[in-house]
Enzyme design. Structure first.
Site, PDB file in Angstrom:
ATOM      1  N   HIS A 160       0.847  -1.193   0.000  1.00 31.93           N
ATOM      2  CA  HIS A 160       0.000   0.000   0.000  1.00 31.93           C
ATOM      3  C   HIS A 160       0.885   1.247   0.000  1.00 31.93           C
ATOM      4  CE1 HIS A 160       0.639  -0.710   4.432  1.00 31.93           C
ATOM      5  NE2 HIS A 160       1.022   0.538   4.298  1.00 31.93           N
TER       6      HIS A 160
HETATM    7  C1  T46 Z   1       2.593   0.523   7.080  1.00 35.56           C
HETATM    8  C2  T46 Z   1       3.429  -0.684   7.291  1.00 35.56           C
HETATM    9  C3  T46 Z   1       4.882  -0.367   7.418  1.00 35.56           C
HETATM   10  C4  T46 Z   1      -4.766  -0.864  13.148  1.00 35.56           C
HETATM   11  O1  T46 Z   1      -5.941  -1.080  13.524  1.00 35.56           O
HETATM   12  N1  T46 Z   1      -4.053   0.175  13.677  1.00 35.56           N
HETATM   13  C5  T46 Z   1      -2.771   0.435  13.299  1.00 35.56           C
HETATM   14  O2  T46 Z   1      -2.165   1.388  13.832  1.00 35.56           O
HETATM   15  C6  T46 Z   1      -2.156  -0.405  12.315  1.00 35.56           C
HETATM   16  C7  T46 Z   1      -0.729  -0.143  11.873  1.00 35.56           C
HETATM   17  C8  T46 Z   1      -2.877  -1.439  11.796  1.00 35.56           C
HETATM   18  N2  T46 Z   1      -4.169  -1.673  12.213  1.00 35.56           N
HETATM   19  C9  T46 Z   1      -4.892  -2.797  11.668  1.00 35.56           C
HETATM   20  C10 T46 Z   1      -5.283  -2.692  10.198  1.00 35.56           C
HETATM   21  C11 T46 Z   1      -5.304  -4.143   9.738  1.00 35.56           C
HETATM   22  O3  T46 Z   1      -6.561  -4.694   9.988  1.00 35.56           O
HETATM   23  O4  T46 Z   1      -4.059  -3.961  11.755  1.00 35.56           O
HETATM   24  C12 T46 Z   1      -4.281  -4.824  10.654  1.00 35.56           C
HETATM   25  C13 T46 Z   1      -2.963  -5.147   9.963  1.00 35.56           C
HETATM   26  O5  T46 Z   1      -2.491  -3.932   9.299  1.00 35.56           O
HETATM   27  P1  T46 Z   1      -1.838  -3.959   7.857  1.00 35.56           P
HETATM   28  O6  T46 Z   1      -2.316  -5.107   7.079  1.00 35.56           O
HETATM   29  O7  T46 Z   1      -1.996  -2.593   7.266  1.00 35.56           O
HETATM   30  O8  T46 Z   1      -0.292  -4.211   8.253  1.00 35.56           O
HETATM   31  P2  T46 Z   1       0.989  -4.041   7.326  1.00 35.56           P
HETATM   32  O9  T46 Z   1       2.121  -4.678   8.035  1.00 35.56           O
HETATM   33  O10 T46 Z   1       0.699  -4.480   5.937  1.00 35.56           O
HETATM   34  O11 T46 Z   1       1.229  -2.446   7.279  1.00 35.56           O
HETATM   35  C14 T46 Z   1       1.626  -1.779   8.458  1.00 35.56           C
HETATM   36  C15 T46 Z   1       0.844  -0.462   8.583  1.00 35.56           C
HETATM   37  O12 T46 Z   1      -0.569  -0.748   8.569  1.00 35.56           O
HETATM   38  C16 T46 Z   1       1.159   0.469   7.451  1.00 35.56           C
HETATM   39  O13 T46 Z   1       0.674   1.767   7.739  1.00 35.56           O
HETATM   40  O14 T46 Z   1       3.021   1.474   6.457  1.00 35.56           O
HETATM   41  O15 T46 Z   1       3.012  -1.491   8.409  1.00 35.56           O
END
Ligand code: T46
Length: 146
Positions: free
Chosen positions: A58
């Site tokens: 993303h």
């Molecule tokens: C990024 C990279 C480096 C939340 O509810 N609150 C939060 O602060 C975060 C970070 C995530 N979430 C929830 C959203 C999703 O349902 O946790 C779940 C997993 O998040 P995501 O799939 O976006 O995780 P990554 O590792 O793909 O991305 C994360 C961050 O979301 C993103 O901003 O830049 O780490």
């Protein structure tokens, strides 16, 4: 890790460190010192046991973050819509700025990898662009307004 980041809206951020060998090292992330924004959120990612996992995939519309590898190593792919760059982050005291409109993937995690992220914004799902074609369209649209 390279000291040349070629993609837009990124760069290396080095923390201030106090080395007290053999009694440990102390690294400091402080707003307006090593960190170029007011810190609003910190999160970490661990238990990276799946060697095929790909996280990220993303870009953020406005949020700026700095990503660190506190332990182990992983591969970070960056893409500003024109230039792509792949970095290996290892446990050290430098992080990578994930500025706005920078597509990023994290992959190839070592089992002991721990990722730390410092953010200038609270979590807002509507700040994410999770579709690559939408990301490219947004970049082209913003360029046409210059
Ligand atoms: C990024 C990279 C480096 C939340 O509810 N609150 C939060 O602060 C975060 C970070 C995530 N979430 C929830 C959203 C999703 O349902 O946790 C779940 C997993 O998040 P995501 O799939 O976006 O995780 P990554 O590792 O793909 O991305 C994360 C961050 O979301 C993103 O901003 O830049 O780490």
């Amino acid at each position: 890790m390279t000291n040349k980041i070629r993609v837009k809206n990124s760069g290396l951020i080095s923390l201030q460190i106090f080395k007290d060998y053999p009694d440990g090292n102390l690294a400091i992330a402080e707003t307006n010192k090593s960190i170029p924004f007011a810190i609003k959120r910190v999160y970490y990612i661990n238990n990276l046991d799946n060697p095929k996992a790909i996280r990220g995939k993303h870009a953020h519309k406005k949020t700026e973050q700095i990503i660190f590898c506190l332990n182990g190593h992983f591969t970070l792919d960056l893409d500003d819509g024109k230039t792509k760059q792949t970095l290996t982050l290892r446990n050290n005291y430098s992080g990578v700025l994930l500025g706005k409109m920078l597509w990023h993937n994290m992959r190839n995690f070592s089992k002991d990898c721990i990722i730390l992220v410092i953010s200038n914004n609270i979590y807002k799902e509507n700040d994410y662009i999770r579709d690559y074609r939408t990301f490219i369209k947004s970049i082209k649209k913003s360029e046409s307004h210059i």
